[in-house]
Design a protein around this motif. Sequence first.
Motif, PDB file in Angstrom:
ATOM      1  N   GLN B   6       0.878  -1.109  -0.040  1.00  0.00           N
ATOM      2  CA  GLN B   6       0.080  -0.056   0.126  1.00  0.00           C
ATOM      3  C   GLN B   6       0.849   1.293   0.006  1.00  0.00           C
ATOM      4  OE1 GLN B   6      -3.209  -1.817   3.274  1.00  0.00           O
ATOM      5  NE2 GLN B   6      -3.544   0.196   2.486  1.00  0.00           N
ATOM      6  N   CYS B  23      -3.346   0.204  -3.584  1.00  0.00           N
ATOM      7  CA  CYS B  23      -2.925  -1.104  -3.136  1.00  0.00           C
ATOM      8  C   CYS B  23      -2.333  -1.821  -4.407  1.00  0.00           C
ATOM      9  CB  CYS B  23      -4.272  -1.525  -2.347  1.00  0.00           C
ATOM     10  SG  CYS B  23      -4.225  -3.449  -2.124  1.00  0.00           S
ATOM     11  N   TRP B  34     -11.500  -3.332   1.092  1.00  0.00           N
ATOM     12  CA  TRP B  34     -10.994  -2.380   2.005  1.00  0.00           C
ATOM     13  C   TRP B  34     -11.562  -2.262   3.358  1.00  0.00           C
ATOM     14  CZ3 TRP B  34      -6.841   0.942   0.481  1.00  0.00           C
ATOM     15  CH2 TRP B  34      -6.568   0.907  -0.657  1.00  0.00           C
ATOM     16  N   PHE B  63     -14.082   3.504  -4.759  1.00  0.00           N
ATOM     17  CA  PHE B  63     -13.009   2.225  -4.666  1.00  0.00           C
ATOM     18  C   PHE B  63     -13.088   1.817  -6.123  1.00  0.00           C
ATOM     19  CE2 PHE B  63     -13.082   1.916  -0.276  1.00  0.00           C
ATOM     20  CZ  PHE B  63     -14.242   2.348   0.172  1.00  0.00           C
ATOM     21  N   LEU B  74      -8.556   3.585  -3.345  1.00  0.00           N
ATOM     22  CA  LEU B  74      -9.367   4.148  -2.637  1.00  0.00           C
ATOM     23  C   LEU B  74      -9.215   5.706  -2.637  1.00  0.00           C
ATOM     24  CD1 LEU B  74     -11.370   4.623  -0.011  1.00  0.00           C
ATOM     25  CD2 LEU B  74      -9.533   4.105   1.314  1.00  0.00           C
ATOM     26  N   TYR B  87      -6.094   2.359   7.132  1.00  0.00           N
ATOM     27  CA  TYR B  87      -6.936   1.931   5.953  1.00  0.00           C
ATOM     28  C   TYR B  87      -6.082   0.568   5.364  1.00  0.00           C
ATOM     29  CZ  TYR B  87     -10.014   5.737   6.001  1.00  0.00           C
ATOM     30  OH  TYR B  87     -10.993   6.898   6.505  1.00  0.00           O
ATOM     31  N   CYS B  89      -6.175  -2.806   2.823  1.00  0.00           N
ATOM     32  CA  CYS B  89      -6.846  -3.513   1.651  1.00  0.00           C
ATOM     33  C   CYS B  89      -6.457  -5.096   2.071  1.00  0.00           C
ATOM     34  CB  CYS B  89      -6.127  -3.172   0.420  1.00  0.00           C
ATOM     35  SG  CYS B  89      -4.642  -3.326  -0.235  1.00  0.00           S
TER      36      CYS B  89
END
Lengths: 117, 109
Positions: B6, B23, B34, B63, B74, B87, B89
């Motif tokens: 990420q 990601c 997510w 997304f 995102l 955050y 993924c």
Amino acid sequence: GAGVSQSPSNKVTEKGKDVELRCDPISGHTALYWYRQRLGQGLEFLIYFQGNSAPDKSGLPSDRFSAERTGESVSTLTIQRTQQEDSAVYLCASSLGLAPLSTDTQYFGPGTRLTVL
Amino acid sequence: TQLLEQSPQFLSIQEGENLTVYCNSSSVFSSLQWYRQEPGEGPVLLVTVVTGGEVKKLKRLTFQFGDARKDSSLHITAAQTGDTGLYLCAGSGTYKYIFGTGTRLKVLA
């Protein structure tokens, strides 16, 4: 309805001691997962249960780590002879166990923060 | 080994700004999720994307799943302080998700 609960919320232990972490999944959830999260990082998969069998234990870091699950209920993660590098948050998640996986939602507990001195 | 990277790792922005989190993987995933995680809590699922090229919108969050199903993004429009969090993924394997390295977002008032 109750979500996933974990206990204890915090555990401080001395190097070399054994610890047992508990996870109570959502009732009716057949799948259960354990993850480890080091400070500020993503989740590291440890083990997965479908019912009380564990088809994938590949994520367990060493033979000091073991996990059990009773039926489709409580699971315990045991770490023997703890080391400082075991310090992390241990997260448990449960799901209905649907296939394909994209249709299955994991619900996470708040985690157990383990500190090994 | 399937890995999800990420970027950025950390992001600090002012309220009202837009941002995008990425990601990426060299592996193909059949679906990607997510999550957002707040301090002291477990991750909470935001969205699951399944089809290559799919775009899903959740209020100010957009997304996207890459055409080749190897990457996702995102985008948050007009960030708010309540968007602050980690955050994550996660790409699907056979029966488990592989989680990304995480993006820690801080939105300043």
